[in-house]
Design an enzyme around this catalytic site. Sequence first.
Site, PDB file in Angstrom:
ATOM      1  N   GLY A  13       0.824  -1.197   0.000  1.00 33.79           N
ATOM      2  CA  GLY A  13       0.000   0.000   0.000  1.00 33.79           C
ATOM      3  C   GLY A  13       0.863   1.253   0.000  1.00 33.79           C
ATOM      4  O   GLY A  13       2.042   1.230  -0.380  1.00 33.79           O
ATOM      5  N   PHE A  14       0.281   2.363   0.452  1.00 31.23           N
ATOM      6  CA  PHE A  14       1.007   3.631   0.447  1.00 31.23           C
ATOM      7  C   PHE A  14       2.324   3.543   1.219  1.00 31.23           C
ATOM      8  O   PHE A  14       3.384   3.926   0.717  1.00 31.23           O
ATOM      9  CB  PHE A  14       0.130   4.736   1.047  1.00 31.23           C
ATOM     10  CG  PHE A  14      -0.956   5.224   0.136  1.00 31.23           C
ATOM     11  CD1 PHE A  14      -0.652   5.942  -1.005  1.00 31.23           C
ATOM     12  CD2 PHE A  14      -2.288   4.973   0.428  1.00 31.23           C
ATOM     13  CE1 PHE A  14      -1.652   6.397  -1.847  1.00 31.23           C
ATOM     14  CE2 PHE A  14      -3.301   5.429  -0.406  1.00 31.23           C
ATOM     15  CZ  PHE A  14      -2.981   6.138  -1.550  1.00 31.23           C
ATOM     16  N   GLY A  15       2.259   3.055   2.461  1.00 27.67           N
ATOM     17  CA  GLY A  15       3.454   3.016   3.293  1.00 27.67           C
ATOM     18  C   GLY A  15       4.490   2.038   2.787  1.00 27.67           C
ATOM     19  O   GLY A  15       5.689   2.339   2.755  1.00 27.67           O
TER      20      GLY A  15
ATOM     21  N   GLU B 149     -18.546  10.239   1.010  1.00 27.98           N
ATOM     22  CA  GLU B 149     -18.297  10.193  -0.431  1.00 27.98           C
ATOM     23  C   GLU B 149     -19.208   9.187  -1.126  1.00 27.98           C
ATOM     24  O   GLU B 149     -19.727   9.464  -2.218  1.00 27.98           O
ATOM     25  CB  GLU B 149     -16.822   9.875  -0.668  1.00 27.98           C
ATOM     26  CG  GLU B 149     -15.922  11.056  -0.302  1.00 27.98           C
ATOM     27  CD  GLU B 149     -14.449  10.732  -0.250  1.00 27.98           C
ATOM     28  OE1 GLU B 149     -13.640  11.678  -0.198  1.00 27.98           O
ATOM     29  OE2 GLU B 149     -14.102   9.540  -0.265  1.00 27.98           O
TER      30      GLU B 149
END
Length: 419
Positions: A7-9, A166
């Site tokens: 993921g991002f990290g 959202e």
Amino acid sequence: MVVIGGGFGGIAAARKLGHDNLDLTVIDRTNHFTFQPLLYQVATAALAPSDITAPIRHILRHQRNTEVLMAEVREIDPEKQVVRIDDALREISYDYLVVATGSRHSYFGHNEWEPYAPGLKAIEDASEIRRRFLSAFENAEKSSDPREREEYLTFVIVGGGPTGVELAGAMPFIAKKALAPDFRTVDTQRTRVILIEAGSRLLPSFPEHLAARATRDLEELGVEVRVNSLVTAVNADCVCMGKEEIRAKTSFWAAGNKSSPLGQFLGAPLDRAGRINVNPDLSVPGHPNIFVVGDLATVMHNGKQVPGVGPAAIQEGKAAAKNILRDLHRQPRKNFNYFNKGDLAVIGRSRAIADLGWITFSGRLAWFFWLFVHIMYLVGFRNRVVVFIDWAYSYFTYQPGVRLITDVERYKPPAAVSG
């Protein structure tokens, strides 16, 4: 070196470790990185899954020191310094380990609700929500029972954070604009979207005036907002809040997170959500060669907890990798210093809110800013171009482009609960 999680990290850490004289293994249970902030757009048929994903091997293809494994990490043994993968429990040794395995949605002890109200954390979740959302209109079209048709046209979203807001903001637009010309029997204008939040207001991480603006925007779009409402039961036909019952055949979950179960192997105390209180340098107490970043870590900065968002995970991944490199170069480590780039949430077409710390704004300007930021953060030039074109097409035609119901034979909706 081993990085668990794509993921991002995890990707941020892997990229930082990709240009030094070391051996790196990146492990993830899928073969792709997912841009999670736009998952709701896949769930509401605005984007295709391929628009917000990229193969991990492709992202790291230029790193000759990097091996990518698609595998499930079953155990971590800090004493032997190995991770064990898949059912065969193959062992992979490490000198340094970065754990960035993220989180899943939490049902607060009621996991039996998950079949009736799926959450949104992975691309598979988004595809499932899209299938249920679009299938509800198909089922309403062929129903001859007015009450049943009304239940199919009622959608309940539990959780008033950014994901819930959202989702709730996008669904009325799809139902009342995009789908209206396509159906002959069902009146999609009668679609109800109900957003339930247990707290006193939506978007608690935003300033109160921005949360109030988001609530007004949602209500103008036709969303029924219920705050101070605690969900007590969810099944195939309804969502209950105490004695109140909302008859709905389609529900979605956007409330609460629980961290990856891998935290239990690291020998550090866990909080109620399964997170590890890491040291200021992001290492695990008692294991200086293990770093935890992203949703699995509780990171404090200036007396406040760093939020579990993509930009924070990216900063943490880079910081952990830099501390590993400092060790290798015999330099002192540095404590993690979080830079808050601000918070954004989109409410619907031309509606958004922005909190940049030094300034807050909302409306069309915030919406354009949200579009720009998310396009720039997407991985890959192709994805940026495709998403920009899809958004432009949807804006001018009122038609999202991915209204597909797939895996119809494999998908079996949860059975109704009798009694």
